[in-house]
Design a protein around this motif. Structure first.
Motif, PDB file in Angstrom:
ATOM      1  N   LYS A   1       5.796  -2.578  -5.830  1.00  0.00           N
ATOM      2  CA  LYS A   1       6.030  -3.813  -5.072  1.00  0.00           C
ATOM      3  C   LYS A   1       6.046  -3.573  -3.566  1.00  0.00           C
ATOM      4  CE  LYS A   1       8.876  -5.660  -8.873  1.00  0.00           C
ATOM      5  NZ  LYS A   1      10.272  -5.949  -9.284  1.00  0.00           N
ATOM      6  N   CYS A   2       6.493  -2.395  -3.143  1.00  0.00           N
ATOM      7  CA  CYS A   2       6.595  -2.161  -1.691  1.00  0.00           C
ATOM      8  C   CYS A   2       5.337  -1.506  -1.124  1.00  0.00           C
ATOM      9  CB  CYS A   2       7.838  -1.343  -1.356  1.00  0.00           C
ATOM     10  SG  CYS A   2       7.823   0.355  -1.929  1.00  0.00           S
ATOM     11  N   GLN A   3       4.241  -1.510  -1.883  1.00  0.00           N
ATOM     12  CA  GLN A   3       2.921  -1.128  -1.380  1.00  0.00           C
ATOM     13  C   GLN A   3       2.810   0.351  -1.000  1.00  0.00           C
ATOM     14  OE1 GLN A   3       0.587  -3.809  -0.912  1.00  0.00           O
ATOM     15  NE2 GLN A   3       2.121  -5.223  -1.685  1.00  0.00           N
ATOM     16  N   ILE A   4       3.561   1.213  -1.690  1.00  0.00           N
ATOM     17  CA  ILE A   4       3.489   2.631  -1.317  1.00  0.00           C
ATOM     18  C   ILE A   4       3.253   3.514  -2.531  1.00  0.00           C
ATOM     19  CG2 ILE A   4       5.940   3.297  -1.537  1.00  0.00           C
ATOM     20  CD1 ILE A   4       5.645   4.558   1.277  1.00  0.00           C
ATOM     21  N   ARG A   5       2.770   2.893  -3.635  1.00  0.00           N
ATOM     22  CA  ARG A   5       2.573   3.625  -4.877  1.00  0.00           C
ATOM     23  C   ARG A   5       1.562   4.763  -4.707  1.00  0.00           C
ATOM     24  NH1 ARG A   5       3.421   2.108 -10.291  1.00  0.00           N
ATOM     25  NH2 ARG A   5       2.211   3.353 -11.784  1.00  0.00           N
ATOM     26  N   GLU A   6       0.460   4.486  -3.994  1.00  0.00           N
ATOM     27  CA  GLU A   6      -0.593   5.487  -3.864  1.00  0.00           C
ATOM     28  C   GLU A   6      -0.091   6.739  -3.148  1.00  0.00           C
ATOM     29  OE1 GLU A   6      -3.576   5.745  -5.229  1.00  0.00           O
ATOM     30  OE2 GLU A   6      -2.893   3.961  -6.333  1.00  0.00           O
ATOM     31  N   GLU A   7       0.704   6.535  -2.072  1.00  0.00           N
ATOM     32  CA  GLU A   7       1.228   7.684  -1.334  1.00  0.00           C
ATOM     33  C   GLU A   7       2.108   8.562  -2.220  1.00  0.00           C
ATOM     34  OE1 GLU A   7       0.951   4.718  -0.233  1.00  0.00           O
ATOM     35  OE2 GLU A   7       0.310   4.674   1.868  1.00  0.00           O
TER      36      GLU A   7
END
Length: 1480
Positions: free
Chosen positions: A1357-1363
């Motif tokens: 949800k906080c847009q940092i899954r890929e990192e």
């Protein structure tokens, strides 16, 4: 060897006899003539009367001066010429000469041929002369001419003239009287008179014809005596009374300004360059570091080595002479007056021993201070040059430990530096004495001593191991503590402080386990060595029996005295070994730190200014923060920047924008390529770095003040109005990390600092994200486009509106420059830049849509209608008068935030001692420890008394008991005393462990429960100083200092008891000596105590400055200011060394006087023993008294020294107690008013007449706010800097409690429930994105409440899954200190993940999107809208787009509600504040 010693003794005796015979022969002639010559008798009577008159006059003057001490002006000797010093020496020499003649006249010739009348006349004249010249010396030493006089006083000049006339008259008379028999001219009458004429002539010459004041004294500094020896410098023209430094300590609490500067050799500037030069260019090993430290002080080490050897020799004179003394008391005399000679030998050896020891100890403390200063300077210098990887391997907390603990320990090792070689020397001398007394039995003593020392080897190995582990665990604790203190605000906002306290407690438990092992190993070492003298003596005496060596009391006492002297190095050997182990560990740690990698020296090629048209050139550049990573952080960089160009850098979060600036600065390790920079640089970091100190000092940053430029910089950075409202303007002291400034103010000060430097190249890392839109536009236009129009500027920004002004725009994605060129040219040439621009356009469209919308916001209370307080076109800019970041501590310092560190005044109170000794088991162990020591002392004395009583005095005497029974009883007593030592050592270790644990937990609980105002106004260095240095003192030093004092008192009482059995008359001298000793101690301790407190106070600034420099090391290096910061650090080091140095000097000043008094007491007791008729006392028991009396001076001084040192050390306990009883926040939980577990259910926030101020004397910050934030809606809070936005949020979380009004959440008054119940039910994304060292999981879920699935959902949800997925260890991937291996934008997204996990009904966003690009901002807003649609969201933002998305806007102005309505309604009226903000 024994025969050689006997030959030396016979030669000394023969010389003494010849001198005595010659003196008797010549003096008897003179005395006979004296009795028959009336004129000579009259002259000497006249001399006596004259000297007596002078004595009375000088004593009267001295007494009058003492009564008028308030009018006394005491000047120091260095202001006077050599003539003054020579005069003082001559007066003292005359006094000493007459005293010497008086003593010898009394000893040898009371019944001489001249009769009693002649004897009395001569002796009276000598005594009166001694007294007269003694008081003259005292007067000359203490009372010097006042004002501008350059001559000695009239009294002295008249006296010296009369003395010359009198001496000439007597000498002429003597010459003519003895002219018929010149070969019999007595020493006293001619040689002495010749010397007095010479002295009198010199005194008259200097009294009448020379100047005693330095003619250039008005141009030199005035210096005040420090405890009769050292000096306080004052510049000419300074006002104020000049008085002795020690007296100043009695009259007031000393400040650092009262303490003199150090001499160059003792200053860090004297020793640091030597150590640095020796270590320069080498990989530092422990051996090289040790060698450099020793060579830097080799002269002092050599001198103290000689003094230590002299002390050792003098200390064995007593044991060597004891047998002769016992035989003398038994009636066996080797020569006439042998008893007096032995008394003189005993006294002289004690005097030499005292002088050598005092100078030895003082010089070694000098060595320790110098070494510590050099190490701290080396550590600081290394800290400024560490590479990024090295910084990640050692956190600031660990490096602070190197400075505060390891360097301190190495400095203290100076005390022990000679012990390693002294022990063998002392053992060798002891064996020689034992061989003289006991023959071959001394070999057994040697074997026993070696066995004792070997027994320590395994214990020493264990101690080294435990000490290393103890320091490692201490490092981890200090690292965590340092991080917690830096981020205490976020911990309190989230309600996590107790969880993190438990983390500190857990780390302390690990440390305590190693401390426990170390203490109990030390206890066993203590047992081995305290029992060692008994063991050695038992073995030695036991061997005497089979060898047939007779045990006479004289030989036994000589051996026992030798064992007692040998006891000192053996007693100290455990401490020495422990200190060697600790020092070795500390040296290893510091050497390993100094070996860490520095920044690459060739990372950036620096060209000379104006040597090239290209300002910055990067060709084929690849850079990586982690050199072991296969994927570089930045790769394939190729660009040039010409002088005068503006270059904008943009890209998404984590793309490498900040790393690009860092590679230009040389901060990122270079993998390949070249970087060239031509010109000076200035850097503005993304996270503001502000120094503690005045605002003006932060802006000037070491440059000279140019008032016109300074004012223009303030104007360009929009700081004028901020400074006008601050109470002290630009002289306002900024707290640590700029704690009393808003984020925007810190950023603007940082920009002003860069601009004022007038550099060639400016690097800005997104400086506009922390300020509102209006201020950001002003800064961009006035600073970048105006002030820096001709400069080379590279700026990173997320604000697309600032990109068109750039000559080149660099677009970065995944570490590569994907687009470069003019704004218009790259707008259509790629997708990366288009994404950013499109996001910005959408934000502008949202504003337009709100402008077009005509929605009516109803259901608001009447108090929520639009409030207009001003309709002027130019909105009023108000600087924040107070906010949670500014709990101004109003005190004596005129309201500045950071006050001088508080310290206690006067003596350490009895309550401190009582609380300390009762901290462990209520003090139940203390009586047991004292009882064990008393029993040990009784059994020791009993065993020695038994040997002295039961053995015969001579070979003619019959033994009292059989040799077997003699030895059996002695062994029993010795074994009993050893077990007492074991019990005492174990009990002390137990008490130390428990006390340290209790004090630690109480202090840390008090710190963590303190209100946020305490952390805002207290530099972390002060807290860390107590948690490291003071806690280490409680762990390792203070308990043993208390024990040493108690044990030395018990030993002293034992010696007094033994001596009083033989010669109770010794109390006649002993009692006044004790009284004088106590008077000295009372005179000394106030100054020493204040100096010790200053040492504690002056250490915190070093730690704070170092921590501050480490956090801002990139900024410091970018401005090339390393040398300036290093200079300041050296000054701070000297400021800490000064009170430490003078405290050591004061201690030795006291100890020397106490040693002298004790020696006089011992000498008196010996004189009493030799004057008693034979047979009155048992020679063996008298010899035992002398054996114990040999240690009297050491023990008496040791008692007073321990008492003074204990009070100095107890200041650490006092400081810990000070932080253990601080005001606390309201309760965390209130059981009787706990809210429902699901509270808040709907999230309605009602604010009624809310009034807030930060201190009772300060104005209101919030002035009666009344409004309701509707449940389930988004409320945007806007206003100029200082309007009260942040204050309102802090009150909502009860960081600050209101003085009036209330806040209700779902109908519950938040002031009526516990802090944790409140804070844990609310969520906040703070202004500064905070990450803690650990793992990604521990940062997202510090309380360990959620599953992996829930955490992955939050990360999505906080847009940092890929990192996260790219990390090898996923959630267990490491996060470095302060989250430095994550970008600021990524940290902010992780903070969003925390609140997504918490799922609270009330969410506060405090500038939550300040450090992200517009596209990421848009995604965050979408996430919040989607996942917090049914929550009350309160947003503080500088980006208007974030607020326009709100359902309601609350506009604050100067602490009141200016406007409150929906954005569409407020925008209808173009004159509203909100409409004007949007228009900007």
């Amino acid at each position: 060897m024994g025969e050689a010693m006997n030959q030396i003794w016979r030669n000394v005796v023969e010389f003494s006899g010849r001198f005595q015979s010659f003196y008797v022969r010549t003096s008897e002639v003179g005395m006979e003539y004296f009795s028959s010559n009336g004129s000579l008798f009259l002259l000497h009577a006249l001399s006596s009367v004259f000297h007596l008159g002078v004595f009375a006059c000088v004593v009267f003057v001295l007494a009058g001066k003492r009564l008028e001490s308030s009018q006394l002006e005491t000047l120091s000797k260095p202001r006077f010429s050599l003539h003054y010093k020579l005069s003082l020496f001559l007066c003292f020499a005359l006094s000493a000469l007459y005293a010497f003649l008086s003593v010898f006249n009394f000893i040898f010739f009371r019944g001489g041929g001249g009769g009693m009348k002649s004897f009395i006349a001569i002796e009276s004249d000598l005594i009166i002369r001694t007294l007269a010249w003694s008081v003259t010396s005292a007067y000359l030493h203490s009372h010097l001419p006042k004002g501008g006089g350059n001559k000695f006083s009239l009294l002295l000049r008249i006296w010296w003239l009369c003395f010359l006339i009198l001496s000439l008259t007597i000498s002429i008379h003597d010459f003519f009287a003895f002219r018929p028999s010149l070969q019999l001219i007595p020493l006293y009458y001619l040689y002495v008179d010749g010397f007095t004429i010479l002295c009198a002539s010199l005194l008259c010459y200097m009294g009448f014809f020379v100047t005693i004041r330095n003619p250039n004294c008005e141009e030199t500094t005035i210096r005040e005596p420090l405890l009769n020896g050292t000096f306080v410098e004052r510049k000419p023209g300074e006002d104020g009374e000049r008085r002795p430094y020690a007296t100043a300590g009695l009259q007031k609490a000393l400040d650092l300004d009262d303490v003199p500067e150090l001499a160059e050799p003792d200053s860090v500037n004297g020793v640091y360059p030597v150590v640095r030069e020796m270590l320069e260019g080498n990989a530092v090993s422990t051996w090289q570091l040790t060698r450099a430290l020793v060579i830097s002080v080799w002269r002092e080490v050599f001198i103290t080595g000689f003094l230590a050897l002299l002390y050792t020799c003098a200390s064995y004179v007593g044991p060597y002479l004891i047998e002769s003394f016992v035989q003398y008391l038994n009636g066996i005399q080797q020569f006439e007056n042998q008893g007096y000679f032995l008394v003189f030998a005993f006294f002289f050896s004690k005097l030499v021993e005292s002088l050598a020891q005092r100078r030895w100890f003082f010089t070694l403390q000098q060595v320790g201070i110098r070494n510590r200063a050099a190490l701290v300077a080396m550590i600081y210098r290394k800290g400024l040059s560490l590479s990024s990887q090295s910084r990640q391997s050692h956190t600031s907390g660990e490096i602070i430990n190197f400075m505060s603990v390891d360097a301190e320990r190495i400095g203290e090792f100076g005390w022990y530096i000679h012990d390693l070689w002294m022990v063998p020397v002392q053992v060798l001398v002891a064996l020689l004495i034992l061989y003289r007394c006991l023959g071959l039995a001394s070999v057994a003593a040697l074997v026993a001593t070696i066995l004792v020392m070997l027994a320590n080897v395994p214990l020493g190995i264990l101690q080294e191991k435990y000490q290393g582990k103890l320091m490692e665990s201490k490092d981890k604790r200090m690292k965590a503590m340092s991080e917690i203190l830096r981020n205490m605000r976020i911990l309190k906002l989230q309600g996590w402080e107790m969880r993190f306290l438990s983390k500190i407690i857990d780390l302390r438990k690990v440390e305590s386990s190693w401390l426990w092992k170390f203490l109990y190993t030390a206890a066993m070492t203590t047992f081995v060595f305290w029992g060692a003298p008994s063991f050695v003596s038992v073995v030695t005496f036991g061997v005497c029996l089979p060898l047939g060596i007779p045990l006479k009391s004289g030989k036994i006492l000589s051996a026992l005295a030798t064992f007692r002297v040998l006891q000192e190095p053996i007693y100290n050997l455990p401490d020495t070994i422990s200190m060697i182990v600790q020092t070795k560990v500390s040296l290893d740690r510091i050497a390993a730190f100094l070996c860490l990698g520095d920044l690459q020296s060739d990372a950036v090629e620096k060209l000379q200014r104006h040597s090239s048209e290209i300002a910055i050139e990067v060709s084929n550049g690849s850079f990586s923060w982690d050199t072991s990573s296969p994927t570089p952080t930045l790769k394939d960089l190729n660009f040039q920047v010409l002088h005068g160009m503006r270059v904008a850098v943009c890209g998404t979060v984590g793309s490498g924008k900040s790393s690009l600036l860092s590679c230009i600065l040389g901060e990122v390790p270079k993998v390949s390529g070249n970087v060239k920079v031509c010109g000076t640089k200035a850097y503005v970091a993304q996270s503001p770095w502000i120094q503690s100190g005045k605002i003006e000092e932060n802006i000037l940053f070491g440059k000279e003040m140019e008032r016109d430029r300074y004012e223009r910089v303030l104007e360009a950075c929009a700081l004028k109005k901020d400074l006008e409202i601050l109470p002290f303007g630009d002289q306002t002291v900024i707290g640590e990390r700029g704690i009393n400034l808003s984020g925007g103010q810190k950023q603007r000060i940082q920009i002003a600092r860069a601009i004022y430097q007038d550099a060639d190249i400016y690097l800005f890392d997104d400086p506009f994200s922390a300020v509102d839109a209006h201020t950001g536009t002003h800064l961009f236009q006035e600073c970048l486009l105006g002030f820096l129009a001709s400069k080379t500027v590279i700026y990173v920004t997320h604000q697309v509106e600032f990109l068109p002004a750039a000559d080149i725009v660099l677009v970065i994605r995944d570490g590569r420059i994907t687009q470069a060129g003019k704004y218009d040219s790259i707008l259509s040439s790629g997708t990366d830049f288009m994404e950013l621009v499109d996001a910005h356009k959408k934000a502008l469209e949202s504003i337009d849509s709100v402008n077009l919308g005509k929605q009516e916001f109803s259901n608001l209370e009447s108090s929520q209608n639009t409030v207009k307080t001003s309709t002027s076109a130019e909105p009023k800019l108000d600087v924040q008068v107070g906010k949670v970041n500014e709990p101004v501590v109003e005190s004596q310092n005129k309201g500045q935030l950071i006050q001088e560190e508080e310290r206690e005044k006067g003596s350490v109170g009895f309550s401190v001692y009582w609380k300390y000794i009762t901290a462990a088991y209520g003090g139940a162990l203390i009586p047991l420890i004292l009882m064990a020591q008393i029993l040990f002392q009784i059994l020791q004395i009993g065993s020695n008394f038994w040997m002295a009583w039961a053995t015969p005095v001579s070979e003619d005497s019959e033994p009292t008991v059989s040799p077997l029974l003699l030895l059996l009883i002695y062994v029993s007593l010795a074994v009993g005393s050893s077990f007492c030592v074991l019990a005492r050592a174990l009990l002390v270790a137990t008490a130390v462990y428990k006390t340290a644990a209790n004090l630690f937990e109480k202090m840390h609980l008090s710190i963590f429960r303190s209100p946020m105002s305490f952390f805002d106004s207290t530099p972390t260095g002060r807290i860390l100083n107590r948690a490291s240095t003071d806690q280490s003192a409680v762990d390792m030093s203070i308990p043993f200092q208390i024990g040493a004092f108690a044990f030395s008192v018990i030993q002293l009482l034992g010696i007094i008891a033994v001596m009083s059995q033989v010669a109770w008359q010794v109390f006649i001298v002993f009692l006044p000596v004790i009284a004088v000793s106590i008077w000295y101690q009372q005179y000394y301790i106030p100054t020493a105590r204040e100096l010790a407190r200053l040492v504690g106070v002056c250490k915190a600034p070093i730690i704070q400055y170092f921590a501050e420099s480490l956090s801002g090391s990139t900024t410091i290096r970018s401005f090339d200011k390393e040398s300036r910061f290093m200079t300041t650090n050296l000054k701070l080091i000297d400021a800490y060394s000064r009170p430490k140095f003078y405290n050591a000097g004061a201690m030795e000043w006291l100890c020397f006087r106490l040693d002298l008094l004790s020696s006089l007491t011992f000498a008196f007791s010996l004189v009493f023993l030799v004057t008693l008729p034979e047979g009155i006392i048992d020679p063996g028991i008298a010899g035992l008294a002398v054996t114990y009396g040999l240690n009297l001076n050491m023990l008496q001084a040791w008692v007073i020294w321990n008492l003074c040192n204990l009070e100095n050390k107890m200041i650490s306990v006092e400081r810990i107690f000070q932080y253990s009883s601080m005001p606390s926040e309201p309760p965390l939980l209130i059981e009787e008013s706990r809210p429902d577990p699901n509270w808040p259910l709907i999230g309605e926030v009602k604010i009624h007449d809310l009034q807030v101020r930060y201190a009772s004397q300060l104005p209101l910050v919030l002035r009666g706010i009344t409004c309701t934030l509707p449940e389930g809606l988004k409320t945007g809070i806007v206003g100029r800097t200082g309007s009260g936005k942040s204050t309102l949020i802090q009150v909502l979380f009860r960081i600050v409690d209101p003085v009036g009004g209330q806040i209700l959440i779902d109908g519950i008054d938040i002031s009526c429930i516990g802090l944790h119940d409140l804070r844990s039910r609310l969520s906040i994304i703070p202004q500064d994105p905070t990450m803690f060292e650990g793992t990604i999981r521990s940062n997202l879920d510090p309380l360990e409440e959620y599953s992996d699935g829930e955490i992955w959902a939050a990360v999505d949800k906080c847009q940092i899954r890929e990192e996260v997925r790219q990390k090898d260890m996923k959630f267990e991937s490491l996060v470095s200190e302060n989250g430095e291996n994550w970008s600021v934008g990524q940290r902010r997204l992780l903070c969003l993940g925390r609140v997504l996990l918490n799922k609270s009904k009330v969410l506060v966003l405090d500038e939550a999107t300040a450090s992200v690009d517009t596209a990421t901002d848009s995604r965050i807003q979408q996430t919040i809208r989607k996942h917090f649609s049914d929550c009350t969201v309160i947003t503080i933002a500088h980006r208007i787009a974030a607020v326009l998305d709100s359902d309601v806007v609350l506009l604050l102005d100067n602490g009141i509600v200016a406007e409150f309505d929906s954005p569409s309604v407020l925008l209808e009226n173009k004159s509203t504040y909100f409409a004007q903000l949007v228009a900007e």
